[in-house]
Design a protein around this motif. Sequence first.
Motif, short mmCIF file in Angstrom:
data_model
loop_
_atom_site.label_atom_id
_atom_site.label_comp_id
_atom_site.label_asym_id
_atom_site.label_seq_id
_atom_site.Cartn_x
_atom_site.Cartn_y
_atom_site.Cartn_z
N ALA A 140 -5.71 0.07 -16.00
CA ALA A 140 -5.77 0.64 -17.34
C ALA A 140 -4.40 0.81 -17.99
O ALA A 140 -4.30 0.87 -19.21
CB ALA A 140 -6.50 1.98 -17.31
N VAL B 298 -7.22 -4.82 -23.02
CA VAL B 298 -7.96 -4.26 -21.90
C VAL B 298 -7.92 -5.26 -20.75
O VAL B 298 -8.07 -6.47 -20.96
CB VAL B 298 -9.41 -3.88 -22.30
CG1 VAL B 298 -10.21 -5.10 -22.73
CG2 VAL B 298 -10.11 -3.13 -21.20
N ASN C 136 -11.63 -4.20 -16.40
CA ASN C 136 -11.92 -2.84 -16.84
C ASN C 136 -13.18 -2.84 -17.71
O ASN C 136 -13.13 -2.66 -18.93
CB ASN C 136 -10.72 -2.24 -17.58
CG ASN C 136 -10.81 -0.73 -17.70
OD1 ASN C 136 -11.87 -0.13 -17.52
ND2 ASN C 136 -9.69 -0.11 -18.02
N ALA D 17 -14.07 0.35 -19.99
CA ALA D 17 -13.31 0.45 -21.24
C ALA D 17 -13.74 -0.63 -22.22
O ALA D 17 -13.94 -0.35 -23.41
CB ALA D 17 -11.81 0.34 -20.94
N TYR E 208 -15.08 -0.22 -26.16
CA TYR E 208 -14.42 -0.86 -27.29
C TYR E 208 -15.42 -1.69 -28.09
O TYR E 208 -15.44 -1.65 -29.33
CB TYR E 208 -13.24 -1.73 -26.84
CG TYR E 208 -12.19 -0.96 -26.07
CD1 TYR E 208 -11.88 0.37 -26.37
CD2 TYR E 208 -11.50 -1.55 -25.02
CE1 TYR E 208 -10.92 1.07 -25.66
CE2 TYR E 208 -10.54 -0.85 -24.30
CZ TYR E 208 -10.25 0.46 -24.62
OH TYR E 208 -9.31 1.16 -23.92
#
Length: 190
Positions: free
Chosen positions: A32, A147, A151, A154, A158
């Motif tokens: 991250a 990103v 991941n 996440a 998004y």
Amino acid sequence: MSYLIRTIRADEWERAREIRLASLQDPVAEIAFLDTYEEAVKRPDSFWRERAEGASEGASESGTGVRQFVAEAADGSWAGTITVLVERPADEVRFGGPAKTDQTHIVGVYVRPEARGTGAIDALFRAGVEWSWSLPEPLIRRVRLYVHEDNARAAAFYRRFGFVASGETVALEGDGGALEVEYEYLRPVA
């Protein structure tokens, strides 16, 4: 749960350092963030003071610079944070490709585990995007972020928020060919 979403103040450098260090200890920190806890914890207080001052309310009123937002709970604790960097085509590249247009770049996204699923991240992103659109001429045309390809949590957020993959990627040095995928959120046409 509801949060007060606000910009940090320059005198909150210790709190800004604490939440950054907490983010770098998260189990997904290695995919991250481009920073490590081991490196960040060694930085002197002067680094954290300057960082907070540069991202605080009033520091970037000219439309150039940085703004750090926090989600503050009713008890005053910080549940999460994002940082928004202003990027202009003539600026030096911080990460990824050069700015193709006047844009902002969201970095340092973190919500504490106990605040996940409470709406904190949605509120932080709304504040960051709204701030981007509010900047003076030249108008910000897009908000971008990167990103890590692994991941998934996440990336799912998004996409849910409205970001789409731009098709651009950045290879990460020393990560076995892993990629950071650029996502963008375009300014609505008026």
